[in-house]
Design an enzyme around this catalytic site. Structure first.
Site, PDB file in Angstrom:
ATOM      1  N   ASN A   7      34.451  50.191  44.385  1.00 23.83           N
ATOM      2  CA  ASN A   7      35.336  49.478  43.467  1.00 23.83           C
ATOM      3  C   ASN A   7      36.665  50.224  43.470  1.00 23.83           C
ATOM      4  OD1 ASN A   7      36.637  48.269  41.324  1.00 23.83           O
ATOM      5  ND2 ASN A   7      35.357  49.216  39.756  1.00 23.83           N
ATOM      6  N   GLY A   8      37.751  49.523  43.802  1.00 26.23           N
ATOM      7  CA  GLY A   8      39.057  50.173  43.842  1.00 26.23           C
ATOM      8  C   GLY A   8      39.798  49.809  45.114  1.00 26.23           C
TER       9      GLY A   8
ATOM     10  N   LYS B 168      46.247  31.960  26.103  1.00 23.83           N
ATOM     11  CA  LYS B 168      44.824  31.610  25.952  1.00 23.83           C
ATOM     12  C   LYS B 168      44.558  30.239  26.539  1.00 23.83           C
ATOM     13  CE  LYS B 168      43.449  34.459  25.198  1.00 23.83           C
ATOM     14  NZ  LYS B 168      43.468  35.875  25.039  1.00 23.83           N
TER      15      LYS B 168
ATOM     16  N   GLU C  89      50.618  34.278  22.643  1.00 25.23           N
ATOM     17  CA  GLU C  89      49.189  34.512  22.813  1.00 25.23           C
ATOM     18  C   GLU C  89      48.427  33.175  22.889  1.00 25.23           C
ATOM     19  OE1 GLU C  89      47.335  36.636  23.814  1.00 25.23           O
ATOM     20  OE2 GLU C  89      45.349  36.223  23.060  1.00 25.23           O
TER      21      GLU C  89
ATOM     22  N   LYS D 194      38.104  40.382  34.267  1.00 32.17           N
ATOM     23  CA  LYS D 194      38.143  40.969  32.931  1.00 32.17           C
ATOM     24  C   LYS D 194      38.893  42.284  32.916  1.00 32.17           C
ATOM     25  CE  LYS D 194      37.130  41.197  28.586  1.00 32.17           C
ATOM     26  NZ  LYS D 194      37.992  40.334  27.744  1.00 32.17           N
TER      27      LYS D 194
ATOM     28  N   GLU E 240      45.003  30.134  30.531  1.00 34.84           N
ATOM     29  CA  GLU E 240      44.056  30.883  31.362  1.00 34.84           C
ATOM     30  C   GLU E 240      42.668  30.249  31.399  1.00 34.84           C
ATOM     31  OE1 GLU E 240      42.935  34.901  30.161  1.00 34.84           O
ATOM     32  OE2 GLU E 240      43.438  34.432  28.101  1.00 34.84           O
TER      33      GLU E 240
ATOM     34  N   CYS F 196      35.584  44.560  40.726  1.00 32.20           N
ATOM     35  CA  CYS F 196      34.259  44.752  41.324  1.00 32.20           C
ATOM     36  C   CYS F 196      33.319  45.439  40.338  1.00 32.20           C
ATOM     37  CB  CYS F 196      34.377  45.634  42.552  1.00 32.20           C
ATOM     38  SG  CYS F 196      35.572  45.022  43.731  1.00 32.20           S
TER      39      CYS F 196
ATOM     40  N   HIS G 213      68.308  25.584  24.021  1.00 27.84           N
ATOM     41  CA  HIS G 213      69.091  26.210  25.087  1.00 27.84           C
ATOM     42  C   HIS G 213      68.511  25.892  26.466  1.00 27.84           C
ATOM     43  CE1 HIS G 213      71.577  28.193  22.145  1.00 27.84           C
ATOM     44  NE2 HIS G 213      70.475  28.594  21.507  1.00 27.84           N
TER      45      HIS G 213
ATOM     46  N   ARG H 281      33.159  40.884  34.787  1.00 27.73           N
ATOM     47  CA  ARG H 281      34.284  41.591  35.387  1.00 27.73           C
ATOM     48  C   ARG H 281      35.047  40.715  36.378  1.00 27.73           C
ATOM     49  NH1 ARG H 281      33.890  47.047  34.697  1.00 27.73           N
ATOM     50  NH2 ARG H 281      34.907  47.571  36.663  1.00 27.73           N
TER      51      ARG H 281
ATOM     52  N   TRP I 137      35.472  41.498  43.944  1.00 30.44           N
ATOM     53  CA  TRP I 137      36.635  40.683  43.596  1.00 30.44           C
ATOM     54  C   TRP I 137      37.672  41.004  44.662  1.00 30.44           C
ATOM     55  CZ3 TRP I 137      41.758  41.231  41.580  1.00 30.44           C
ATOM     56  CH2 TRP I 137      42.260  40.077  40.958  1.00 30.44           C
TER      57      TRP I 137
HETATM   58  C1  F6R Z   1      43.906  37.489  28.446  1.00 31.42           C
HETATM   59  C2  F6R Z   1      43.478  38.825  28.795  1.00 31.42           C
HETATM   60  C3  F6R Z   1      44.393  39.667  29.607  1.00 31.42           C
HETATM   61  C4  F6R Z   1      44.259  41.149  29.186  1.00 31.42           C
HETATM   62  C5  F6R Z   1      45.062  42.041  30.140  1.00 31.42           C
HETATM   63  C6  F6R Z   1      44.993  43.495  29.725  1.00 31.42           C
HETATM   64  O1  F6R Z   1      42.983  36.862  27.639  1.00 31.42           O
HETATM   65  O2  F6R Z   1      42.407  39.235  28.463  1.00 31.42           O
HETATM   66  O3  F6R Z   1      45.708  39.241  29.524  1.00 31.42           O
HETATM   67  O4  F6R Z   1      44.718  41.278  27.879  1.00 31.42           O
HETATM   68  O5  F6R Z   1      44.567  41.908  31.435  1.00 31.42           O
HETATM   69  O6  F6R Z   1      43.691  43.954  29.735  1.00 31.42           O
HETATM   70  P1  F6R Z   1      43.266  45.219  28.906  1.00 31.42           P
HETATM   71  O7  F6R Z   1      43.445  44.898  27.473  1.00 31.42           O
HETATM   72  O8  F6R Z   1      41.836  45.449  29.282  1.00 31.42           O
HETATM   73  O9  F6R Z   1      44.165  46.338  29.333  1.00 31.42           O
END
Ligand code: F6R
Length: 609
Positions: free
Chosen positions: A100-101, A486, A482, A604, A489, A2, A505, A27, A74
């Site tokens: 927010n929370g 990427k 990674e 985010k 997502e 949020c 395996h 966010r 959110w």
């Molecule tokens: C993927 C991504 C997430 C964050 C994860 C941790 O692209 O951004 O996997 O890496 O949610 O977030 P932070 O780094 O903000 O703790």
């Protein structure tokens, strides 16, 4: 998660709040709303969907007000809907609140309010209990009612409240959810993050946990949990407003991928003197401290966790200290072996990820020294750590992390080298070689970014595939993980990463004619092995994309397509090889028509469990 914005001042609060909410879109959210004090009454407008919805509905009303609060939600408790969107109001509509929370004891509070006071709840949210609590305690003093309410609440919250009986103030609270205050001339603003208020001010108060803030047009007062006023230094935001905008790129993600040479350069070179010596601002670990450390835990989530995997490699190789890497949501619920000789390293872009924060607190409780690698200055993770290493990637807006990741890698290398030097376990010529290789990285990343034709062509050939696989050996496994994250997502392709040696395996059963598989083969000593793995999957019909160093042309005989990274030593390849992988995910996402910067179901900053 949020986003909150609240405004009091001479401008039209509606405009400032909507503008701020737009800046907080990154966010992640599913509904938005606003409460404005209009001629002595509070008007609330809130809708499911994009902020655009809210703006369109408000436009014909011509709202003009000097006080208001807004929110992007959110969903956590109750589905995304108009009625569950914030702000929430009390029965008479005199109080409005954004939150927010998560309120952990909201069920008990809700039952109590219904049973004792016959309160009529309109939503399924945990948030609504807060506004009814404030209403219950309200006797003409909003600040007092808020204090009495938070005494009853358990959980994480940043809240902003307004009341029609006191139209000259906003009351805000912070506990385990981000909240800042922007200071203007005859105006003040609350927000969840800096981009929301940067257009209006660069002067900011960072609010601490358990603090309550009283904003009027004329000033801001911060109080602690004992209702005593506390003083706060002003934090001056130094980065530009444009840094949080797209600057002509089609998407924030593409802009942020292209900002990596700069991010790497700043994060690295500001920590190196002209002789290549590392000086780590914010980290006070001495030789004696290091001699005591017999174990390092690196803990993070998602992309940051993948940076941790490279961090393990760097610390073990350079500083010769054993390292465990763990996912924060797992670490916090097991019984890790931690004592005062443990160094706990948390990695986080946002610094607000709840699992990482909880893991950090658990490590601290057990006596570990806590070092954080974090991008957001003044974030919760930063503030609760003993030592802080800031990645200077600048604000990252796209949900998919890119520039934060490469700066996290740089940070890990610097910290590992610093430890190695402090412990006196690294040879000077090897150290010099590593530093010069690190210094060469910004230009090499630039080179990769200059020619994206092959990457775009590969994306065109494969974007309609339903599945993708990534393999690697050694540190390339971290890059494969990674790259896979990427891709999945932002393009919603079912993607999977595995150590190449593990294929046979089980996973190789999934390889069939046309399967899209990327083989990351940058490690010289493992190159031959990777070529064999490529042969295995090629024999089963896979379309293989190879990623290799410029010199290793042999891979062209095995792979269908090859992306070359500039030549470098094996140790630093992850910073280069991940860049084409980010671009590949980006182009695949664009071709599939996905919302690149705001992928579905993702946020985010993950401030809930
Ligand atoms: C993927 C991504 C997430 C964050 C994860 C941790 O692209 O951004 O996997 O890496 O949610 O977030 P932070 O780094 O903000 O703790």
């Amino acid at each position: 998660m949020c986003g909150i914005v609240g405004y009091i001042g001479n401008k039209n609060a509606c405009d400032v709040i909507l503008d701020g909410l737009n800046k907080l879109e990154y966010r992640g959210y599913d509904s938005s709303g606003i409460a404005l004090n209009m001629n002595g009454k509070i008007e609330v407008h809130k809708y499911k969907g994009r902020i655009k919805n809210l703006i369109e509905k408000l436009a014909p009303l011509g709202c003009n007000s000097q006080l208001g609060i807004g929110h992007t939600r959110w969903a956590t408790h109750g589905a995304p809907s108009d009625k569950n969107a914030h702000p929430h109001s009390n029965e008479s509509g005199s109080i409005a609140l954004v939150h927010n929370g998560i309120i952990e004891n909201y069920v008990q509070l809700r039952e109590w309010l219904i049973k004792e006071y016959n309160v009529n709840f309109k939503s399924e949210t945990d948030t609504e209990v807060i506004v009814h609590l404030i209403d219950h305690f309200y006797e003409g003093d909003l600040l007092d009612a808020v204090y009495k309410s938070i005494a009853k609440m358990k959980g994480a919250y940043a809240i902003g409240v307004i009341c029609s009986h006191e139209p000259d103030k906003i009351v805000a609270v912070r506990k385990d959810s981000p909240l800042i205050v922007g200071l203007g001339e005859d105006e003040n603003i609350i927000a969840s993050d800096i981009p929301a208020l940067l257009k209006y001010t660069r002067k900011v108060y960072l609010i601490n946990n358990d603090e309550v803030v009283l904003l009027t047009k004329e000033g801001v007062k911060i109080f602690n949990e004992n209702r005593e006023q506390v003083q706060r230094d002003i934090f001056h935001v130094t980065w530009d407003a444009e840094a949080a905008e797209k600057e002509g790129y089609e998407h924030f993600m593409l802009k942020e991928i292209n900002e990596q040479p700069k991010g790497i350069d700043v994060t690295l070179n500001r920590r190196l003197d002209e002789n290549g010596r590392i000086s780590l601002d914010g980290i006070q670990i001495t030789k004696e401290d290091l001699e005591k450390i017999n174990k390092v835990y690196i803990v993070a989530c998602g992309t940051a966790y993948h940076a941790g995997l490279v961090g393990k490699f760097a610390i073990e190789k350079f500083a010769q200290i054993p390292v465990d890497v763990d996912i924060a949501s797992e670490f916090r619920y097991r019984e890790p072996f931690i004592d005062e000789n443990t160094l706990f390293i948390a990695i986080s872009q946002s610094g607000e990820t709840l699992d990482t924060l909880a893991a950090l607190r658990e490590a601290k409780r057990r006596g570990a020294r806590v070092l954080t690698i974090v991008n957001v200055v003044g974030s919760s993770v930063a503030r609760e750590s003993d030592d802080v290493f800031y990645t200077w990637a600048g604000p990252e807006i796209a949900v998919a992390s890119t520039k934060a990741y490469t700066t996290q890698l740089i940070s890990m290398y610097l910290i590992a080298l610093h430890m190695a030097v402090t412990k006196n376990v690294i040879k000077q010529d090897y150290y010099d070689l590593l530093i010069s290789e690190l210094k060469a990285l910004p230009a090499k990343v630039e080179k990769i970014l200059e020619n994206t034709d092959t990457i775009q062509e590969i994306a065109k050939l494969n974007f309609e595939k339903q599945h993708a696989f990534f393999i690697g050996r050694g540190i390339d496994v971290a890059v494969a993980l990674e790259a896979s994250l990427k891709l999945k997502e932002i393009s919603y392709i079912n993607s999977f990463a595995i150590a190449a040696g593990e294929l046979k395996h089980g996973t190789i059963a999934l390889i069939e004619e046309g399967t899209f598989l990327t083989a990351i083969a940058t490690q010289d000593h493992l190159f031959e092995k990777m070529l064999s793995n490529i042969q295995e999957v090629k024999a089963r019909g896979a379309f293989v994309l190879g990623v290799a160093k410029e010199g290793n042309k042999q891979i062209e005989q095995q792979a269908n397509k090859v992306i070359y990274i500039p030549d470098c030593i094996d140790e630093v390849t992850p910073i280069l090889s991940v860049v084409p992988m980010q671009l590949l995910a980006y182009y695949m996402s664009v071709l599939r028509g996905c919302d690149v910067d705001k992928p579905k179901n993702l946020a985010k900053s993950v401030t809930v469990e």
